[in-house]
Design a protein around this motif. Structure first.
Motif, mmCIF file in Angstrom:
data_model
loop_
_atom_site.group_PDB
_atom_site.id
_atom_site.type_symbol
_atom_site.label_atom_id
_atom_site.label_comp_id
_atom_site.label_asym_id
_atom_site.label_seq_id
_atom_site.Cartn_x
_atom_site.Cartn_y
_atom_site.Cartn_z
ATOM 1 N N THR A 218 0.824 -1.212 0.000
ATOM 2 C CA THR A 218 0.000 0.000 0.000
ATOM 3 C C THR A 218 0.858 1.262 0.000
ATOM 4 O O THR A 218 0.513 2.258 -0.634
ATOM 5 C CB THR A 218 -0.923 0.005 1.229
ATOM 6 N N SER A 219 1.980 1.213 0.680
ATOM 7 C CA SER A 219 2.808 2.405 0.851
ATOM 8 C C SER A 219 3.750 2.668 -0.312
ATOM 9 O O SER A 219 3.969 3.835 -0.671
ATOM 10 C CB SER A 219 3.638 2.285 2.139
ATOM 11 N N LEU A 225 -1.638 2.521 -5.300
ATOM 12 C CA LEU A 225 -1.783 2.667 -3.854
ATOM 13 C C LEU A 225 -0.743 3.608 -3.274
ATOM 14 O O LEU A 225 -1.044 4.401 -2.369
ATOM 15 C CB LEU A 225 -1.700 1.301 -3.176
ATOM 16 N N SER A 229 -1.491 7.079 -1.357
ATOM 17 C CA SER A 229 -1.029 7.290 0.012
ATOM 18 C C SER A 229 -0.299 8.622 0.166
ATOM 19 O O SER A 229 -0.519 9.359 1.131
ATOM 20 C CB SER A 229 -0.121 6.136 0.451
ATOM 21 N N VAL A 336 -8.396 3.032 -3.047
ATOM 22 C CA VAL A 336 -7.809 1.982 -2.203
ATOM 23 C C VAL A 336 -8.688 0.741 -2.230
ATOM 24 O O VAL A 336 -8.199 -0.395 -2.376
ATOM 25 C CB VAL A 336 -7.613 2.485 -0.762
ATOM 26 N N TYR A 352 -3.496 3.210 4.376
ATOM 27 C CA TYR A 352 -3.682 4.477 3.667
ATOM 28 C C TYR A 352 -4.013 5.603 4.641
ATOM 29 O O TYR A 352 -3.447 6.701 4.564
ATOM 30 C CB TYR A 352 -4.799 4.347 2.617
ATOM 31 N N TRP A 355 -0.983 6.934 6.526
ATOM 32 C CA TRP A 355 -0.222 7.937 5.785
ATOM 33 C C TRP A 355 -0.984 9.252 5.688
ATOM 34 O O TRP A 355 -0.394 10.328 5.843
ATOM 35 C CB TRP A 355 0.112 7.417 4.379
ATOM 36 N N ARG A 356 -2.278 9.155 5.413
ATOM 37 C CA ARG A 356 -3.060 10.384 5.254
ATOM 38 C C ARG A 356 -3.022 11.240 6.515
ATOM 39 O O ARG A 356 -2.762 12.438 6.468
ATOM 40 C CB ARG A 356 -4.514 10.047 4.899
#
Length: 412
Positions: A218-219, A225, A229, A336, A352, A355-356
């Protein structure tokens, strides 16, 4: 439901609508601080350095990011509803700590709890709505969720500005937050139902991944993704600047508390109103163009605020920031959910959102340092540049993810 559970917005409208109301209460908890807390820091606790003033946003951002990271795993392990209830229990003391705070450390502690509250409750309402609606109306569902939350932020920011003008900075504005916590907890305990079972209706096969694999994918590893992120991080970086510095900027220029309350409410109001349309458009047009355009619009609007002077120009700038954020916010969540496999989607949403909301912490530190050294206008201008660059990263790196357009999941 006759014949067992079914996916879809219409099939699950009562429970979906209830979750929209619950998320409005979540947003109201955040809104109680938007107008009043930056002024409380200066006028009651005599904090003059911007880095000191923004410590509450740093505390909030870090605790919310961490709560988001674990929310998905907790939802998969224990169920969605218990995590939602736990989040409300953590949030109950927040307004009381701020009301009774004899020193700034109490406010920091309150914002640590608020971050956990927001991370657990907001993440869970997002996951539960994704569970219910399935892939077809995902953008619209996220639009409803985020719209309810941020319209409540806007309304509460506006009302608390008037309450502070009429009754002082404490306790009246924060009694509203206490009411939100009590109502949200009551609805979650009595009426909200578990949605984890809906995941099996959408899952075809299994895609087993460890928590570390999901975080890395995800990162960094997945093109779409990772682009999403970083855009989420920068979006909340600039929202943290707006939250912490805009009221101070407006106060220094001589605006009244009521006027500051209006300006503080404009951004989340436009943000909230626009998200239903933006989410629906992302289902039709795709995610990438809305995310790219929204980030570029936010960057231009922040530059406008940095250069402008006066109530009306600032109101225009705040409205444009809100419009750009509305284009981005539900669309990022939908993207996502498009890419992540249903078996690990809740955890991907948590990563996600880590990070947001880490963006709040980054924004608080960077904005505080730049504002102390070069002034508030320079801090807002620097944020504008970072936001525009984030939009360009999305344009270059992200692939379209909307169902029906054969999402490209090629890993770098």
């Amino acid at each position: 439901m006759t014949g067992g559970p079914r996916l879809g917005l219409r099939a699950n409208l009562p429970q979906f609508s209830l979750l929209v109301v619950v998320n409005a209460m979540v947003g109201g908890m955040l809104g109680q601080e938007r107008t009043v807390l930056p002024l409380l820091a200066e006028q009651v606790f005599s904090l003059s350095a911007y880095t000191a003033v923004l410590t509450y946003i740093l505390a909030f951002g870090l605790s919310k990011a961490i709560a988001n990271l674990f929310a998905g795993s907790l939802c998969d392990r224990y169920g969605r509803r218990p995590v939602l209830v736990a989040g409300w229990l953590v949030g109950l003391p927040v307004p009381l700590l701020i009301i009774w705070a004899p020193e700034w450390g109490w406010v920091i502690a309150a914002n640590v709890l608020l971050g956990v509250n927001q991370g657990l409750t907001w993440s869970t309402t997002v996951i539960m709505k994704i569970d219910l609606v399935g892939p077809e109306r995902r953008g619209l569902a996220m639009g409803f969720n985020e719209s309810a939350g941020y319209l409540a932020v806007a309304a509460t920011a506006l009302v608390t500005g008037y309450l502070a003008e009429a009754h002082g900075l404490r306790p009246a504005p924060f009694l509203l937050g206490l009411a939100y916590a009590v109502i949200g907890l009551g609805l979650s305990v009595v009426l909200v139902r578990e949605t984890r079972g809906f995941v099996s209706l959408e899952t075809r096969g299994h895609d087993r991944r460890s928590a570390r694999e999901i975080f890395v994918t995800t990162s960094f590893r997945d093109r779409s993704l990772s682009a999403v992120s970083q855009a989420g991080l920068v979006n909340n970086l600039n929202d943290g600047v707006a939250w912490g510095l805009f009221p101070v900027l407006f106060a220094v220029e001589g605006l009244t508390l009521a006027e500051i309350g209006i300006l503080t409410a404009v951004l989340p109001a436009v943000w909230g109103l626009g998200q239903i349309a933006a989410g629906a458009l992302s289902d039709r047009w795709g995610r990438k163009r809305l995310i790219t355009g929204g980030m570029l619009l936010q960057g231009a609007a922040l530059a406008w605020v940095a250069a402008a002077d006066g109530f009306v120009p600032w109101a225009i700038g705040a409205a444009l920031i809100g419009a750009g954020t509305a284009m981005v916010y539900p669309t990022l969540l939908a993207a996502v959910a498009d890419v992540a496999h249903p078996s690990w989607r809740a955890r991907a949403v948590g990563v996600y959102r880590w990070w947001r909301d880490f963006g709040f912490a980054v924004g608080a530190v960077l904005a505080g340092v730049v504002a102390d050294r070069f002034g508030v206008h320079a801090a807002v201008a620097a944020t504008a540049v970072v936001t525009a660059l984030s939009g360009l990263v999305v344009a270059v790196r992200m692939k379209e993810t909307r169902p029906g357009q054969t999402p490209d999941r090629t890993l770098l």
